[in-house]
Motif scaffolding. Structure first.
Motif, short mmCIF file in Angstrom:
data_model
loop_
_atom_site.label_atom_id
_atom_site.label_comp_id
_atom_site.label_asym_id
_atom_site.label_seq_id
_atom_site.Cartn_x
_atom_site.Cartn_y
_atom_site.Cartn_z
N SER A 61 -4.34 5.75 0.68
CA SER A 61 -4.41 4.93 1.89
C SER A 61 -5.63 5.26 2.75
O SER A 61 -5.59 5.08 3.97
CB SER A 61 -3.13 5.11 2.71
N SER A 62 -6.70 5.74 2.14
CA SER A 62 -7.91 6.02 2.90
C SER A 62 -9.13 5.99 1.98
O SER A 62 -9.01 6.10 0.76
CB SER A 62 -7.82 7.38 3.60
N ASN A 80 -10.73 2.36 10.42
CA ASN A 80 -9.39 2.38 10.98
C ASN A 80 -8.46 1.58 10.08
O ASN A 80 -8.61 0.36 9.94
CB ASN A 80 -9.39 1.80 12.40
N ASN A 81 -7.51 2.24 9.50
CA ASN A 81 -6.58 1.63 8.55
C ASN A 81 -5.49 0.86 9.30
O ASN A 81 -4.48 1.43 9.69
CB ASN A 81 -5.98 2.73 7.68
N SER A 82 -5.72 -0.45 9.49
CA SER A 82 -4.75 -1.21 10.27
C SER A 82 -4.89 -2.70 10.02
O SER A 82 -5.85 -3.16 9.41
CB SER A 82 -4.95 -0.93 11.78
N CYS A 85 -6.24 -5.43 7.02
CA CYS A 85 -7.06 -4.60 6.13
C CYS A 85 -6.43 -3.22 5.94
O CYS A 85 -7.12 -2.25 5.64
CB CYS A 85 -8.47 -4.47 6.68
N GLU A 86 -5.13 -3.16 6.10
CA GLU A 86 -4.41 -1.90 5.94
C GLU A 86 -4.35 -1.51 4.47
O GLU A 86 -4.20 -2.35 3.59
CB GLU A 86 -3.01 -2.01 6.51
N ASP A 104 -6.11 -3.48 -2.81
CA ASP A 104 -5.00 -2.57 -2.51
C ASP A 104 -3.70 -3.12 -3.09
O ASP A 104 -3.31 -4.26 -2.82
CB ASP A 104 -4.85 -2.38 -1.00
N LYS A 107 -0.34 -2.94 -0.35
CA LYS A 107 -0.39 -3.91 0.74
C LYS A 107 -0.69 -5.33 0.27
O LYS A 107 -0.74 -6.25 1.08
CB LYS A 107 -1.44 -3.48 1.76
#
Length: 288
Positions: A61-62, A80-82, A85-86, A104, A107
């Motif tokens: 997740s990064s 910023n993972n949100s 676009c998480e 991804d 998600k």
């Protein structure tokens, strides 16, 4: 520290595995040259920016940027993972122009990030369904998932409508990897012990819904990474997750069967040498 990288033994790119194939490993310290790995845990995908030689490494997740000059994590690039676009389970990364494209799985998203900024900006995102793979060749992005084929012209930022049916969907929706050859003429889909070739229309940029070749390919049933040779349309590189190898597969002139294969890799730990390249469940792969 859980990520290690090592260039493969020197090669010419025609008769053997080239040295500019990068494999990222997530389970052991088997490679002898460790990257400075602040903030990297269990990498799953990698992309290389040919302009700067910097690498982008995706974890669950990064994403971090690894500097080419000293192989350290570049804290000047963040994201910023949100929102739309998480990230939750990054499957593949690709660099094109000034953007990093992210696929991804968790998600169900395909989106892109700027290569500059702290944080980087996400300016495009599309919902997908159980993503399989993506690739970019000649300014055209291709992405396959359970129920969708996404084709996008990146030079004009416009979608291209293509049919996702027939053999194309049947053999792609549960596939493990996909690659477009360097000329943009063929899409290759890796599913179990077969590699399917679909001809891409030079005008519409759409792949045919019927395969042109069903190639028996023993390079591993679980191959999560596949890349086409940057100049030779007859060569594919395949990472073999279960076999702990990377394969260089050369097709015959008609691209209907495997003419030859060279494999490198041996499970699982220990220092690598020119004759023994240690790998442990390789996944992400990039050719610079």
């Amino acid at each position: 520290n859980n990520v290690f990288a090592k260039g493969l033994p020197p090669g010419t790119g025609s008769g053997d595995i080239p040295a500019n194939v990068l494999i990222l490993l997530d389970k052991s310290g088997s490679m002898s040259w460790p990257v400075s790995t602040g903030g990297i845990t269990k990498p799953q995908a990698v992309a290389v920016d040919s302009a700067t030689r910097n690498s982008y490494v995706g974890m669950s997740s990064s994403i971090v940027r690894v500097k080419y000059d000293d192989m350290s994590v570049d804290d000047a690039w963040t994201f910023n993972n949100s929102g739309t676009c998480e990230m939750g389970d990054i499957k593949e990364l690709r660099v094109h122009g000034n953007f990093l494209y992210v696929l991804d799985y968790s998600k169900d998203r395909l989106f892109r990030l700027t290569l500059t900024g702290a944080p980087a900006t996400c300016d495009w995102s599309v919902a997908i369904d159980n993503p399989i793979s993506m690739d970019i060749k000649n300014d055209i992005l291709y992405s396959i998932d359970r129920n969708n084929l996404i084709v996008r012209n990146l030079s004009t930022n416009t979608e291209i409508t293509c049919s996702y049916s027939g053999n194309l969907q049947t053999n792609s929706r549960y596939a493990y990897a996909m690659a477009i050859d360097h000329s943009g003429s063929n899409m290759y889909v890796k599913y179990s012990s077969y590699t399917y070739r679909y001809v891409i229309d030079s005008t519409t940029k759409c792949p045919s819904t019927s395969y042109a070749a069903k190639i028996t390919d023993s390079s591993g049933s679980r191959s999560y990474g596949m890349e086409a040779h940057p100049t030779d349309d007859s060569i594919l590189y395949i990472s073999d997750n279960w076999g702990h190898k990377i394969h260089k597969t050369t097709l015959n002139a008609a691209k209907t069967s495997v003419a030859s294969r060279i494999s490198k890799g041996q499970c699982c730990t220990g220092n690598s040498t020119a004759s023994t390249v240690r790998m442990y469940s390789p996944r992400g792969m990039a050719i610079d």
